[in-house]
Design a protein around this motif. Structure first.
Motif, PDB file in Angstrom:
ATOM      1  N   GLY A   1      44.279  28.511  54.811  1.00 20.32           N
ATOM      2  CA  GLY A   1      43.756  27.387  54.231  1.00 20.32           C
ATOM      3  C   GLY A   1      44.681  26.251  52.927  1.00 20.32           C
ATOM      4  N   TRP A   2      44.717  27.295  52.281  1.00 16.43           N
ATOM      5  CA  TRP A   2      45.446  26.930  51.155  1.00 16.43           C
ATOM      6  C   TRP A   2      47.000  26.933  51.256  1.00 16.43           C
ATOM      7  CZ3 TRP A   2      45.433  25.394  46.329  1.00 16.43           C
ATOM      8  CH2 TRP A   2      46.121  26.034  44.648  1.00 16.43           C
ATOM      9  N   ASN A   3      47.886  25.281  51.077  1.00 17.03           N
ATOM     10  CA  ASN A   3      48.942  24.955  51.147  1.00 17.03           C
ATOM     11  C   ASN A   3      50.096  25.474  49.306  1.00 17.03           C
ATOM     12  OD1 ASN A   3      51.222  23.538  51.879  1.00 17.03           O
ATOM     13  ND2 ASN A   3      50.369  22.260  52.791  1.00 17.03           N
TER      14      ASN A   3
ATOM     15  N   PHE B   1      43.205  23.234  48.484  1.00 21.04           N
ATOM     16  CA  PHE B   1      43.435  23.586  50.092  1.00 21.04           C
ATOM     17  C   PHE B   1      43.228  22.095  50.746  1.00 21.04           C
ATOM     18  CE2 PHE B   1      41.201  27.552  47.403  1.00 21.04           C
ATOM     19  CZ  PHE B   1      41.093  28.121  48.261  1.00 21.04           C
ATOM     20  N   THR B   2      44.049  22.334  52.416  1.00 16.15           N
ATOM     21  CA  THR B   2      43.737  20.762  52.560  1.00 16.15           C
ATOM     22  C   THR B   2      42.482  20.565  53.861  1.00 16.15           C
ATOM     23  OG1 THR B   2      45.213  21.834  53.558  1.00 16.15           O
ATOM     24  CG2 THR B   2      46.289  21.040  52.484  1.00 16.15           C
ATOM     25  N   MET B   3      43.280  19.806  55.088  1.00 19.38           N
ATOM     26  CA  MET B   3      42.392  19.180  55.594  1.00 19.38           C
ATOM     27  C   MET B   3      41.535  20.600  56.578  1.00 19.38           C
ATOM     28  SD  MET B   3      41.584  16.484  57.689  1.00 19.38           S
ATOM     29  CE  MET B   3      41.399  15.232  56.632  1.00 19.38           C
TER      30      MET B   3
ATOM     31  N   SER C   1      48.128  21.624  58.006  1.00 17.85           N
ATOM     32  CA  SER C   1      48.011  20.806  57.112  1.00 17.85           C
ATOM     33  C   SER C   1      47.957  20.247  55.933  1.00 17.85           C
ATOM     34  CB  SER C   1      46.645  20.189  57.510  1.00 17.85           C
ATOM     35  OG  SER C   1      46.347  18.862  56.844  1.00 17.85           O
ATOM     36  N   ASP C   2      49.252  18.560  55.390  1.00 19.70           N
ATOM     37  CA  ASP C   2      49.425  18.805  54.303  1.00 19.70           C
ATOM     38  C   ASP C   2      47.972  17.575  53.614  1.00 19.70           C
ATOM     39  OD1 ASP C   2      51.435  19.766  54.100  1.00 19.70           O
ATOM     40  OD2 ASP C   2      53.030  18.107  54.711  1.00 19.70           O
TER      41      ASP C   2
END
Length: 608
Positions: A451-453, A459-461, A465-466
């Motif tokens: 979940g972490w980008n 944390f993204t959707m 995802s970005d």
């Protein structure tokens, strides 16, 4: 009506919206989800309305009677001054039952002079499929639908009935009170001014007593009481269901198609509202909702749905009313909601969190008995989480496209297992608690890994995802990570950088099934205020909070959305989620503890 300048009246059976011109522009009878009798809100030409006005009007003002949902409109005219008090009766009878009939009372009191009032009554039953034929009887006027399903309504009044129906001026006497009572049911007992007066006083007394029991901080007290009363109006007395809003198809974006029917019970929204109610002194409301859940999950294999009808209906088939032009030509007008078909995995966390708070509250009151049915529900919900947490879903924002692994949904799966473990400890099931904690740890690691980008620094959707999602700010609310954790701090920073417009917060900026989002979500703005406060930016949080309050309507009410370019309210109104968040934010800012930590054995201090 400019900027939703409506007041809401209600009695936990149905609700009505009344404009500053003293016109009922939205009313469904007998219940919240019934077809409309007045729907000027959705079509100002054919929708129907019930307006009180007068000749030679000089000034009109409107306000709530303090701490009640009784709306008072004062008319100053060239012939005199009079008041209209609009409400739906609600009070406790001698049998400890609630009197909350499917009716609206409009009490008129002449303050001075002899004003000449005009009643503009245009009933349009069945979502305005046709008018209503009025027939005058000795005791009432019966209004019978002329299109669609058979419906009838009864108007009781001590005014001249033919003049009321024809809209001709009626001269009132100084110091005298009059009434207009519109009911779905024919009355069995005589209706007169004495009865109306007694019901008014009982209703007023009920709400004043109810407000007095509500635990609120002194700062922003009027805001919190108004929000709490509004939330109470959304609770269906007969079953304990809590609706998201009393309206349908008020558009998120004016002139476009993000128009939904919110007159149903979303487990997510309702659970958070009831969790709040358990904490501000209204355990009885919480108990009724818990019973609603028990009635939905009678057997161990009964899965919980994302949304229900107010009587527990599982199917809410969506259809459009193409004969209505919609609010400011925002089509389509929808009734029903296809969200009932969706998988929304986040709801398990909100529901188990609510059950946990409810249980701890009972313990604080000295009640050590724990309902075995509720424990069975908790275990059934845990089993559902174990089966579904690795599956994609539609997420908190109910996207109608491809299901994804939404980070917020995974977060709420973690909440579900964490709170289930706490409940298990309370009931002495230590082995079960350990199993839940192990699963919570596994879900947490999965979120941290996927979940972490690192590129986005947040944390993204969804996994991979970005795109940012304001719902991830709730990681702070639920204690997923310490508020000093660099990932949490950075997520808040990136949210401020990418989702904030004019100090208002978008849910997300990614294109969805209906294009690019344009308007801010009220609840998301409150979430960011809370996140700023919890990460040590209290001054910025307070400034954003004061700014947000400016967007409320004159009655301190919020809808779901705010149009960023103009500041006008949009979306269904009044929105329960928005008022829930307002109360949470006030407690966070003004009582020096993290509202979400109450009853968890933690002091909840904000200091870092």
């Amino acid at each position: 009506m400019k900027n939703y300048d409506y007041g809401i009246i209600g009695n936990c059976t149905s609700a009505a919206l009344i404009g500053p011109d003293c016109s009922i522009d939205w009313l469904c009878l007998p219940f919240f989800d019934s077809s409309s009798l007045f729907a000027r809100l959705l079509d100002d030409e054919k929708g129907g309305h019930f307006r009180i006005s007068a000749e030679d009007v000089l000034e009109v003002s409107q306000e709530y009677i303090s701490y009640t949902p009784i709306l008072k409109t004062t008319f100053k005219t060239g012939h005199g001054v009079f008041e209209v008090r609009d409400y739906m009766p609600r009070f406790v009878t001698g049998r400890d039952e609630y009197f909350c009939p499917s009716e609206v009372q409009r009490d008129i009191h002449v303050v001075s002079g002899s004003p000449r009032i005009i009643i503009d009554l245009k009933p349009m039953p069945n979502y305005a499929l046709g008018g209503a034929n009025p027939v005058i009887y000795k005791d009432y006027v019966k209004l019978t639908s002329q299109g669609g399903e058979y419906n009838s309504f009864y108007l009781y009044t001590d005014l001249d009935k033919p003049r009321v129906i024809d809209g001709r001026p009626i001269e009132l006497k100084a110091g005298v009170s009059y009434y207009l009572l519109l009911s779905y049911h024919e009355k069995l007992e005589p209706v007169n001014i004495e009865r109306v007066y007694v019901e008014y006083e009982k209703t007023k007394s009920y709400w004043l007593g109810w407000a007095h029991k509500t635990k609120v901080p002194e700062t922003y007290k009027d805001w919190v009481i108004r929000a709490a009363v509004t939330l109470k109006l959304l609770m269906f007395q007969r079953t304990g269901a809590v609706i998201a809003a009393p309206t349908t198809s008020l558009p998120e974006i004016i002139g476009k198609e993000r128009n939904w029917d919110y007159r149903y019970c979303w487990i997510r929204d309702a659970s958070m509202i009831i969790d709040l109610y358990a904490r501000i002194g209204h355990a009885r409301s919480s108990s009724r909702y818990i019973q609603f859940i028990l009635n939905r999950m009678l057997l161990k294999h009964d899965n919980i749905s994302a949304v229900y009808g107010i009587n527990g209906e599982k199917e809410l088939v969506e259809r459009t009313l193409d004969h209505l032009k919609g609010y400011e030509s925002s089509r389509p007008v929808r009734v029903g909601n296809d969200a009932y078909r969706q998988r929304q995995n986040d709801l398990y966390g909100e529901l188990i969190e609510t059950i946990y708070s409810y249980f701890v509250l009972l313990r604080h009151r000295g009640e050590i008995y724990f309902d075995e049915e509720l424990w069975t529900v908790v275990r059934a919900l845990v089993n559902d989480v174990l089966e579904t947490w690795q599956e994609p879903d539609s997420g908190i924002w109910e996207k109608r496209g491809e299901a994804k692994h939404h980070v917020h949904s995974k977060l709420m799966n973690w909440v579900a297992m964490d709170r289930a473990a706490r409940i298990a400890k309370h009931v002495g099931k230590t082995d079960y608690a350990e199993r839940c904690l192990k699963m919570a740890a596994k879900i947490k690691q999965d979120i941290l890994a996927h979940g972490w980008n690192p590129k986005v620094k947040a944390f993204t959707m969804s996994y991979g995802s970005d795109d940012l999602d304001a719902a991830n700010l709730l990681m702070l609310h639920y204690g997923f990570l310490d508020r000093t954790d660099p990932m949490i701090v950075s997520t808040v920073e990136q949210t401020c950088k990418h989702l904030v417009r004019n100090n208002l917060v978008l849910r997300y900026t990614a294109e969805d099934d209906f294009g690019l989002p344009e308007n801010a979500f009220v609840v998301c703005t409150f979430w960011l205020i809370n996140a700023l406060c919890l990460t040590g930016q209290e001054q910025k949080a307070r400034e954003m909070f004061e700014n947000l309050l400016k967007f409320a309507n004159p009655h301190k009410l919020f809808s779901e959305d705010i149009e960023i370019a103009t500041g006008r309210l949009t979306g269904n109104f009044p929105q329960g989620y928005s008022h829930l968040a307002l109360i949470q934010t006030v407690f966070l800012l003004e009582t020096d503890y993290n509202w979400s930590d109450v009853f968890r054995g933690e002091n909840g201090r904000r200091s870092l």
